[in-house]
Design a protein around this motif. Sequence first.
Motif, PDB file in Angstrom:
ATOM      1  N   TYR A   1       0.816  -1.214   0.000  1.00  0.00           N
ATOM      2  CA  TYR A   1       0.000   0.000   0.000  1.00  0.00           C
ATOM      3  C   TYR A   1       0.852   1.266   0.000  1.00  0.00           C
ATOM      4  O   TYR A   1       0.373   2.338  -0.378  1.00  0.00           O
TER       5      TYR A   1
ATOM      6  N   TYR B   1      -4.778   0.030  -5.459  1.00  0.00           N
ATOM      7  CA  TYR B   1      -5.898  -0.319  -4.586  1.00  0.00           C
ATOM      8  C   TYR B   1      -5.809   0.378  -3.235  1.00  0.00           C
ATOM      9  O   TYR B   1      -4.716   0.617  -2.713  1.00  0.00           O
ATOM     10  N   GLN B   2      -6.998   0.689  -2.699  1.00  0.00           N
ATOM     11  CA  GLN B   2      -7.081   1.368  -1.409  1.00  0.00           C
ATOM     12  C   GLN B   2      -7.022   0.350  -0.270  1.00  0.00           C
ATOM     13  O   GLN B   2      -7.491  -0.780  -0.403  1.00  0.00           O
TER      14      GLN B   2
ATOM     15  N   ASN C   1     -17.811  -0.825  -8.376  1.00  0.00           N
ATOM     16  CA  ASN C   1     -17.334   0.014  -7.272  1.00  0.00           C
ATOM     17  C   ASN C   1     -18.247   1.210  -7.018  1.00  0.00           C
ATOM     18  O   ASN C   1     -17.988   2.003  -6.112  1.00  0.00           O
TER      19      ASN C   1
ATOM     20  N   GLN D   1     -14.402   3.411  -4.776  1.00  0.00           N
ATOM     21  CA  GLN D   1     -13.111   2.943  -4.271  1.00  0.00           C
ATOM     22  C   GLN D   1     -12.824   1.543  -4.817  1.00  0.00           C
ATOM     23  O   GLN D   1     -13.740   0.740  -4.998  1.00  0.00           O
ATOM     24  N   ASN D   2     -11.556   1.249  -5.057  1.00  0.00           N
ATOM     25  CA  ASN D   2     -11.139  -0.071  -5.527  1.00  0.00           C
ATOM     26  C   ASN D   2     -10.248  -0.718  -4.475  1.00  0.00           C
ATOM     27  O   ASN D   2      -9.233  -0.140  -4.077  1.00  0.00           O
ATOM     28  N   PHE D   3     -10.622  -1.922  -4.044  1.00  0.00           N
ATOM     29  CA  PHE D   3      -9.888  -2.585  -2.971  1.00  0.00           C
ATOM     30  C   PHE D   3      -9.093  -3.800  -3.440  1.00  0.00           C
ATOM     31  O   PHE D   3      -8.183  -4.243  -2.749  1.00  0.00           O
ATOM     32  N   MET D   4      -9.455  -4.362  -4.593  1.00  0.00           N
ATOM     33  CA  MET D   4      -8.742  -5.528  -5.109  1.00  0.00           C
ATOM     34  C   MET D   4      -9.129  -5.727  -6.568  1.00  0.00           C
ATOM     35  O   MET D   4     -10.165  -5.223  -7.021  1.00  0.00           O
ATOM     36  N   GLN D   5      -8.299  -6.460  -7.287  1.00  0.00           N
ATOM     37  CA  GLN D   5      -8.714  -6.917  -8.603  1.00  0.00           C
ATOM     38  C   GLN D   5      -9.671  -8.085  -8.405  1.00  0.00           C
ATOM     39  O   GLN D   5      -9.357  -9.044  -7.698  1.00  0.00           O
TER      40      GLN D   5
END
Length: 444
Positions: free
Chosen positions: A130, A137-138, A173, A179-183
Motif C-alpha cells: 500500500y 488499490y485502497q 465500485n 473505491q477499488n480494494f482488489m482486482q
Amino acid sequence: MLTSAALPAGHHVLSARAQTELLATEAGLLTGELYQLPSREFLPPGLYQSTCTSTALKYLGANVTEVSGSGIAFDPDQSRRATIGEFCERYSAAFQTPDQMIRATYHELQARGLAALPPEQLALYAPWQYEQPGFAYQRLTPDTCLAWVKTQCLFSGSSLLVPAFSVYLPHSNFFDNRQNFMQNTSTGLAAGPTLAAAVESGFLECLERDAFCRFWYQQATAAGWRTYSPEFIIRSFPDSARIRQLYANPRVQLKVFDLAAYASAETMVVFLTYRYKGHDYLSIGSASRFGREAALIKAALEAYQGVDYGLHLLRQHAQWQSNDADYANVNDFHKHFAFYNKFPDLRQQVPVLREALSPAACTDAFPPQAPPVRHLRDAPRAGWDTVLYKELTTPDVAALGYAVCRVLVPGTAYLTGRHDAPFLGAPALAALPEPFTVLPHPFP
C-alpha cells in the motif's frame, strides 16, 4: 453443516424445456451454441472438450455483457455439463443489486449489532504494498464505507457480513463510493448439482490457489520440491484406468509437483510440454482434492485443457512482442498463461520452471503423511475455522439443475491476474522477506 450427496452420472442431462427455452436461443440464457472442440494429437484418446459463449447478458440483468465457459472430461456429456457449469458460475456471480447489500463501515455494523468479517482478515495485500507510489488499490480499514453482503458460516450456521467486492464478479465500485480494494478474481466461485457440492468445490479451489501462491512466491528460497514422473504415478495406481489414460501419453512430457508442503489437502500441479510447428509449448494444471488420485486426475485434465487454450491465446496476442520493464502489462490471467509461450527464453529465469523443464530425475516418493483435510468437515483441523459461503444461484441457472456459490476462507491467498499487484497479504506470504515477484506466474 451442508452435506454432499454423490452425483449420479446422468444428473445434468438437460430437460427438453431447458434445451429449447434457455439454451441456444436469441433471448435465452445461452445465446450461442455449445461446441465440442476437435481433439488435438497431443491429447490422450477418450478426452472431450467443449466451449460456449453467451452475449447480450445485460438484457437479463447481469452486470456483464458476455460470459464464456469450457470443460474437459472423459465423455462428451460430462464435458458438456462442465462447460455449462463454468458458464453458470460466471453468469450467476454477475447479478448485483442494492437490495442485497448494506452500505456502512465495519465500526457502524458493530454499533448496530451486525456480525461482520473484520477487514484485516481478508488479508489482501501486505502493508508495504500500500505504500508503493501509484499502487492501484485502497487499504480497507474499519472506518471505510463500502457495501457488505450476508454470507453463511459453514460450521456454525451463523450469518456474517463480508465486503461485497469479495463475492460478486464483476463487482461495481459504485457501491463502494468508487473505491477499488482488489482486482476481482474468481477464486471460490463454484457450481455443482447441489449447493453442498458447490460449496465443497469452492472450498477446494480456495485451498488450491492458496497453495499455489505459497509454492510460487517462495520458490527463490525453496530447498527443493517433491516431484513425480508419469511412470511413478502409473506404478503407484496400477488399477486406475484414468491415471494410465492421462499419464501414459508419449506425445507430451509431464512432470508433477506435489504441494503437500504448502497445502491442507492433496494438491498437485502438472506441468505439460508439447512440440507444435517447431516450437515447445507449456501448459499447467492444478487441483486440490480430498484424495491423491483425484488430485492427480483433475490437475492433469486442467493441463490438457490448457493445450488448445494456450494456442488460442497465442493467436489472440500475435502482436504482443515486448513487455514493460516491470511486466505491468501482464494484467490479466490470459496474459499470464500466454506469457512463457510468447517469451520462452524467460523460462530459465524461473526456478520452478527450470525444474519443471529439467530432464533431471524426479524424487518419485510420496510424503509419509497425507495432508490433514480429507473431507470438508476436517477444515478446522488445518486452522480453517471460518469457511463462508454465499449462494448466488439465479432462477434460470436453477432450472438447468445447477447451484452456484462463492466460498471465502479468510486467511487463504488469492492468485493475482495483475503482475504488478500480487496478493501478498495472507499470513504465510506477508512475512516473506523476498517473495518471487520478478516474473509473472503462468497460471490461467
